[in-house]
Design an enzyme around this catalytic site. Structure first.
Site, PDB file in Angstrom:
ATOM      1  N   HIS A  61     -20.882 -60.188  -2.163  1.00 11.86           N
ATOM      2  CA  HIS A  61     -22.175 -60.047  -2.843  1.00 11.86           C
ATOM      3  C   HIS A  61     -22.267 -58.656  -3.465  1.00 11.86           C
ATOM      4  CE1 HIS A  61     -23.474 -63.754  -1.022  1.00 11.86           C
ATOM      5  NE2 HIS A  61     -24.565 -63.704  -1.759  1.00 11.86           N
ATOM      6  N   LYS A 485     -37.812 -64.076  -1.252  1.00  8.00           N
ATOM      7  CA  LYS A 485     -38.243 -63.841  -2.634  1.00  8.00           C
ATOM      8  C   LYS A 485     -39.301 -64.886  -3.029  1.00  8.00           C
ATOM      9  CE  LYS A 485     -36.318 -64.153  -7.288  1.00  8.00           C
ATOM     10  NZ  LYS A 485     -35.789 -65.481  -7.641  1.00  8.00           N
TER      11      LYS A 485
HETATM   12  P1  PGA Z   1     -27.160 -65.554  -3.378  1.00  3.72           P
HETATM   13  O1  PGA Z   1     -27.451 -64.704  -2.108  1.00  3.72           O
HETATM   14  O2  PGA Z   1     -27.906 -64.948  -4.523  1.00  3.72           O
HETATM   15  O3  PGA Z   1     -25.691 -65.420  -3.483  1.00  3.72           O
HETATM   16  O4  PGA Z   1     -27.593 -66.939  -3.055  1.00  3.72           O
HETATM   17  C1  PGA Z   1     -28.664 -64.263  -1.928  1.00  3.72           C
HETATM   18  C2  PGA Z   1     -28.623 -63.032  -1.069  1.00  3.72           C
HETATM   19  O5  PGA Z   1     -27.834 -62.954  -0.142  1.00  3.72           O
HETATM   20  O6  PGA Z   1     -29.435 -62.170  -1.320  1.00  3.72           O
END
Ligand code: PGA
Length: 830
Positions: A61, A485
């Site tokens: 990520h 979110k």
């Molecule tokens: P994603 O992960 O956007 O890959 O779904 C969300 C995150 O971990 O914030």
């Protein structure tokens, strides 16, 4: 630098504490002591241990701003500190180690901190593998030892051999990342395989010199001699050379034969028989270990050979199980295209009743001839991906984990993947077991719908049969950051909690073991609460020995860059799961029953409404855009994937990913992703119920682990938020009137949340309960203020010049550096 020193200090303190006889809080010994005090019998303990399956899942990520070069210097500094401070040296030696440390610090000081180009997925794959070579390949066998030591002392039991293994998304997570193609996944699988094999090879090479037990001194058992004969037989013409090189040393001969076979597995030497599966290699290493023990070399076998055998069990020839992730929109689009090509008259639209019936039929049909279909590139790549998966599973079933379906909103979404997976990897392909399909529920609405969706899926006979083949177990993934979110911190935590309880019941009704995969990021707003407490706050009965959790981006280097830190984190993770599993199943905690349940339900609803009011305030989107460096985030070149899933417009937050969302609110120090809505919820409940409301909230603070966790973490984020600094960012918004309205709403909720939390905890100031944390935030405040002022000024300049493309290189560098340093100080990027 101070983080490295803290890591080092923490590791020293853990050692000192163990030496002084006090087990490290949350570690193996402490948890086993606790188990004894809970009257857990050896039989119950053995049963719990046999269920343990813990799986950290590494992802790339885009939250890591540091370059690999910088991470490597950090690691060397840690090592130099350890060398210098953990042993007694002569003065001259000490001076030399000090100098070595100084050289690394100098280098760090002079090295460019930030990436100059966006990483490719291939680089991300190499970045992930780096942590295995540097730390994890060696640390995991040590972790098993650690558990074994504690178990032997407290329960007289042996450790389970296979309770922890790693998965990865790096190279398989194609959700919103167009660079993860089927070919990239093939490359990833190859790299993970090479990593495991080359580690096994290096371990054997290091082992061979120490296997000098001579036949003339200790005669090996006939069983071992038979194993040796078999191993040499697989070496073809190289057999004679092995025997001549080590005459009279059967163990060396045996290990040399294994080495040759491993090399053939790696490179395909035609004269030597390669290992088929890693299990074959592990059994051979086990034969070596037993052979040595039988000859009186028990310590050698334990110290030198057992780690190799454990490594073979944990990492096989695959290092990690690679998951595939794709979102439901893309999967549906591709399946609809395939069905249309097969019969244009028989392809209803996804989302219609006809679609559902068509899927049910497709699940029973034979696979189409994919090669004859003229598909779009997107669909062709998905078909090729499945071919890659079949190939990889044929070679090593453990190399592939699950197909994770993000944005799952209906049973049909899941059935669509089952159709593709069954066609592509199912019974038509040499009896491969069905691919595990894991739905990811990530919005508040989807979490609420999840039990109904899973009931419908499990009601489908064909799917139920596939799940049966997979051992009657079904994993479900939970999205922490997107639900946050979508609904704010409190509502997200509560909905995640309820969804798990309900899904567990659905599983029980269908006699299926439902386990959970927690998609948690590093920052609190993305689920990153402290490991032990986060696991402790899971609903009763929902862990039961099984836990998967993501280790994302910057968290990977924070947790796995050094052996001491990695071991401490993993021990904590395993021990927390064990403790949760041992808690008596019938012992309902108040979170899920009676008045606490009702109160949490009410609080969650109230905070959710308040949060939605803010998001829907006119001018809010412009405020978000202008009062934060969100548009400039891309300059940091953090990860290979784009910031938006479907490349939507900048003024639409629905397809904005959760990381940039949290990033923006962190950099501008509003931090509202961790507390907004909580003040209103608490105060409304207290107002409606009067004195009894306040008393109830205080009881919940004492008695509900979930509520306590939410309050503690919200309180910490409130302390880290800074409305003085936030107002500097608010000033960047051009529409002053709407900026005042949005900022006004945020400050009012901030004050209210602070006031309510203090009334509940009884403290005079935020975070008195966390003195070290409090001191750290205060110490940093003056420097942080300077940095934020610089960032705001630079943002103003860059935007006035027409945006990043038109701005001067100096301004861009300053801006990037402020973002990097602010996230370093906070401890997270997004
Ligand atoms: P994603 O992960 O956007 O890959 O779904 C969300 C995150 O971990 O914030």
């Amino acid at each position: 630098m101070s983080a490295i020193a803290q890591e080092f200090e923490a590791s020293q303190l853990r050692r000192l504490s163990e030496r002084g006889g006090a087990p490290v809080a949350g570690g193996f010994s402490a948890v086993l002591q606790r188990a004894r005090s809970m009257q857990v019998s050896p039989g119950q303990m053995a049963a719990a241990l046999s269920r343990l399956r813990i799986c950290p899942t590494m992802t790339a990520h885009p939250t890591e701003t540091k370059r690999v070069t910088v991470l490597e210097i950090h690691r060397r500094i840690y090592r130099r500190l350890t060398e210098l401070l953990t042993r007694t040296w002569a003065p001259q030696e000490e001076a030399s180690y000090r100098d070595a440390l100084l050289a690394e610090v100098e280098l760090l000081w002079l090295t460019g901190e930030l990436r100059l180009a966006k990483p490719t997925v291939q680089q991300e794959i190499d970045w992930g593998i780096h942590f295995f070579h540097e730390v994890l390949f060696d640390a995991l066998p040590t972790l098993v030892d650690g558990l074994g030591y504690a178990l032997e002392h407290q329960y007289g039991l042996e450790p389970p051999e296979h309770f922890l293994q790693f998965s990865s998304w790096i190279g398989g997570d194609r959700d919103g990342n167009p660079f993860v193609t089927a070919e990239v996944t093939r490359y990833a699988l190859q790299r993970y395989r090479e990593a495991a094999l080359s580690k096994a090879r290096a371990s054997l090479l290091a082992l061979i010199p120490s296997l000098s037990v001579a036949m003339s001194v200790a005669e090996p058992s006939t069983r071992f001699m038979a194993a040796l004969e078999d191993a040499l037989d697989h070496c073809g013409s190289a057999r004679a050379a092995i025997e001549q090189r080590n005459p009279g040393e059967p163990f060396r001969q045996f290990a040399a034969a294994l080495l040759l076979r491993l090399e053939a597995t790696l490179s395909g030497d035609p004269g030597v028989v390669p290992f088929g599966r890693s299990e074959e290699f592990r059994l051979a290493v086990m034969a070596l270990r037993h052979g040595l023990s039988e000859c009186g070399a028990a310590a050698v076998s334990r110290r030198r050979v057992l780690p190799l055998e454990r490594r073979a069990r944990i990492f096989g020839f695959h290092t990690v199980s690679l998951d595939i992730r794709q979102n439901a929109t893309v999967v549906n689009r591709s399946l609809a295209e395939i069905l249309r090509l097969l019969d244009p008259a028989d392809c209803p639209m996804p989302g219609t009743l006809g679609w559902s019936a068509r899927l049910a039929r497709a699940l029973k049909e034979d696979p189409p001839d994919f090669a004859s279909l003229q598909t779009s590139e997107e669909t062709r790549d998905l078909i090729t991906l499945f071919e890659v998966l079949i190939d990889a599973r044929r070679r090593d079933p453990a190399a592939i984990g699950a197909f994770v379906l993000s944005m799952t909103t209906s049973a049909e979404d899941i059935l669509a993947v089952h159709v593709l997976a069954r066609w592509a990897t199912g019974p038509f392909h040499g009896g491969q077991k069905a691919l595990s399909v894991v739905p990811l529920f990530e919005t508040i609405a989807d979490l609420r719908a999840a039990p109904g969706i899973m009931t419908a899926v499990l009601g489908n006979r064909a799917v139920r049969r596939m799940i049966h083949e997979a051992g009657d177990s079904q994993e479900v993934m939970l999205g922490y950051s997107d639900s946050n979110k979508d609904g704010g911190f409190l509502a997200s935590n509560w909905e995640l909690f309820k969804a798990q309880m309900a899904l567990r019941k659905v599983g029980a009704r269908h006699r299926i073991d439902v386990s959970f995969f927690h998609g948690r990021g590093g920052s609190v707003s993305r689920g990153g609460a402290p490991t032990g407490r986060a696991i402790g706050a899971q609903p009763p009965g929902t862990v039961n020995g099984r836990l998967r959790v993501t280790e994302q981006g910057e968290i990977v280097s924070a947790r796995f860059a050094n052996r001491g830190t990695a071991l401490a984190h993993l021990e904590h993770l395993v021990a927390s799961v064990l403790l949760h599993t041992l808690e008596p199943p019938g012992a309902q905690r108040p979170d899920e029953a009676g008045e606490f349940f009702e109160a949490l339900e009410a609080l969650s609803g109230l905070s959710h409404t308040k949060y939605l009011d803010l998001i829907r305030t006119p001018g809010f989107i412009s405020y978000f855009d202008q009062a934060s460096p969100i548009s400039e985030l891309g300059l940091l070149k953090m990860g290979s994937r784009p910031a938006r899933r479907f490349g939507g417009a900048t003024r639409d937050i629905s397809d904005l990913r959760a990381i940039p969302w949290v990033f923006a609110w962190s950099q501008n120090r509003h931090m509202l992703t961790g507390w907004y809505g909580i003040g209103t919820a608490l105060s409304n409940l207290a107002r409606v119920r009067g004195d009894s409301g306040m008393a109830l909230l205080r009881r919940m603070f004492e008695g509900s682990r979930l509520f306590r966790l939410v309050i503690d973490e919200a309180e910490k984020l409130l302390l880290q938020s800074d409305l003085g600094i936030a107002s500097l960012y608010a000033d960047l918004v051009t529409d002053k009137q709407s900026a005042a309205a949005v900022f006004g709403a945020i400050s009012a909720e901030h004050d209210l949340t602070r006031e309510m939390i203090l009334r509940i905890t009884g403290e005079g100031n935020l975070c008195q309960r966390f003195p070290e944390f409090h001191a750290r935030v205060h110490e940093m405040r003056p420097q942080m203020e300077g940095l934020h002022r610089l960032q705001v000024d630079t943002l103003r300049k860059v935007r006035a010049s027409g945006g990043p493309e038109a701005a001067t290189q100096d301004d861009i560098s300053t801006l990037m550096m402020t973002i990097h340093v602010i996230s370093g100080a906070l401890g997270w990027t997004g």
